[in-house]
Design a protein around this motif. Structure first.
Motif, short mmCIF file in Angstrom:
data_model
loop_
_atom_site.label_atom_id
_atom_site.label_comp_id
_atom_site.label_asym_id
_atom_site.label_seq_id
_atom_site.Cartn_x
_atom_site.Cartn_y
_atom_site.Cartn_z
N VAL A 194 0.90 -1.07 -0.12
CA VAL A 194 0.27 0.02 0.05
C VAL A 194 0.78 1.19 0.11
O VAL A 194 0.68 2.08 -0.71
CB VAL A 194 -1.04 0.10 1.12
N GLU A 222 -6.40 3.82 3.31
CA GLU A 222 -6.20 2.48 3.55
C GLU A 222 -4.91 2.10 4.67
O GLU A 222 -4.74 1.33 5.23
CB GLU A 222 -5.82 1.48 2.20
N GLU A 281 -4.86 -0.85 7.32
CA GLU A 281 -3.88 -1.91 7.17
C GLU A 281 -2.92 -2.19 8.43
O GLU A 281 -2.66 -2.97 9.08
CB GLU A 281 -3.30 -1.76 5.93
N LYS A 339 -7.72 7.37 -1.24
CA LYS A 339 -8.25 6.11 -0.99
C LYS A 339 -6.98 5.18 -0.43
O LYS A 339 -6.98 4.53 0.49
CB LYS A 339 -8.64 5.32 -2.25
N LEU A 340 -5.75 5.50 -0.98
CA LEU A 340 -4.54 4.89 -0.34
C LEU A 340 -4.11 5.27 0.99
O LEU A 340 -3.84 4.85 2.09
CB LEU A 340 -3.46 5.27 -1.32
#
Length: 286
Positions: free
Chosen positions: A244, A266, A270, A262-263
């Protein structure tokens, strides 16, 4: 022990196994240039396994000062140092060294792109190892380069890996990397894996804060923060988080703000999943 320079870590001294011939103290000494404490601890432990003494410093400036103060067998250089990066530091080493004494420099990086390897070799590094770094890979390259230190090493195809990750990693943790870390003892005889997990968990909140701060500062700062987190995750075998962060780092120079957001969303998710798994491993290892 030599006096500590600013930014210099504790010297690691090892005892060689029975039957081994102890080299001179100079040939035992390795300078590790690494600002990430997780990566530095692992490299020091791996060097100790090989019978090497090592001193770690956290910046290119400190590395140049250490090299001016004493002699080393070689330098293990993090390519992504903040400030004066690994390539710039290596170029300065080449400018300062005497013609008859070539200092071996091996680059360490979590960047899988062939262009990153090429840039490091072009800067004057003798070798390049992609993270995660295994003990056998590290010691093999050290012994190979130090045994032919009178010749110029311009590439290291023997340890070449794929140029990029094919798609996003699906596993949170790489069991092969965990097994490698679990096989190494810590400096005080305790589990090195547990020590690395504790360092990662302790530093993770700051790395996540830096990521958010960097988002407001600009794309260059965001790419650097993503790279730093990717590097720590790769060392620990946190495949999914590293993937990621790698994608985030690559998207920093693009205009696709939707994917970038979005990353960014994330990464902490994560990181949370990873932390829970690491705590489970720590409890089971104690």
């Amino acid at each position: 022990m030599h006096p500590k320079q600013p930014g210099v870590g504790v010297e690691q001294i090892t005892t060689l196994r029975d039957g081994e011939t102890k080299p001179s103290s100079e040939r035992l000494k390795v300078l590790v240039v690494e600002d990430n404490p997780l990566n530095a601890k692992l490299i020091l432990a791996q060097l100790e396994q090989g019978g090497y003494r090592a001193i770690s410093v956290e910046s290119g400036e400190a590395a140049l000062a250490a090299l001016a103060a004493t002699s080393y067998l070689l330098v293990l250089m993090d390519c992504g140092l903040p400030g004066i990066d690994g390539c710039t530091t290596t170029r300065e080493i080449r400018l300062r060294e005497a013609p008859e004494r070539h200092m071996i420099v091996i680059g360490l990086s979590s960047n899988t792109a062939e262009s990153a390897r090429a840039a490091c070799l072009e800067a004057g590094m003798d070798g390049y190892i992609e993270r995660p770094v295994t003990t056998s890979e590290l010691l093999t390259q050290i012994r190979r380069l130090s045994s032919r230190s009178e010749s110029t090493a311009t590439s290291d195809k023997g340890t070449e890996r794929p140029d990029s990750i094919s798609g996003m990693a699906t596993e949170t943790l790489d069991t092969n990397v965990l097994a490698e870390l679990a096989s190494l003892p810590g400096a005080d005889g305790s589990s090195l894996l547990v020590q690395l997990i504790e360092i990662f968990i302790r530093n993770l909140p700051e790395m996540l804060r830096n990521l958010l701060d960097a988002r407001r500062a600009g794309s260059k700062e965001l790419a650097q923060a993503a790279h730093r987190l990717k590097s720590a995750a790769t060392t620990l075998g946190a495949s999914r988080l590293a993937a990621v962060c790698k994608t985030l780092e690559e998207f920093c120079g693009h205009d696709d703000q939707s994917t970038l957001e979005k990353l960014l969303a994330e990464v902490p998710l994560e990181a949370g999943r990873l932390t829970e798994k690491l705590k489970e491993i720590r409890s089971a290892t104690h």
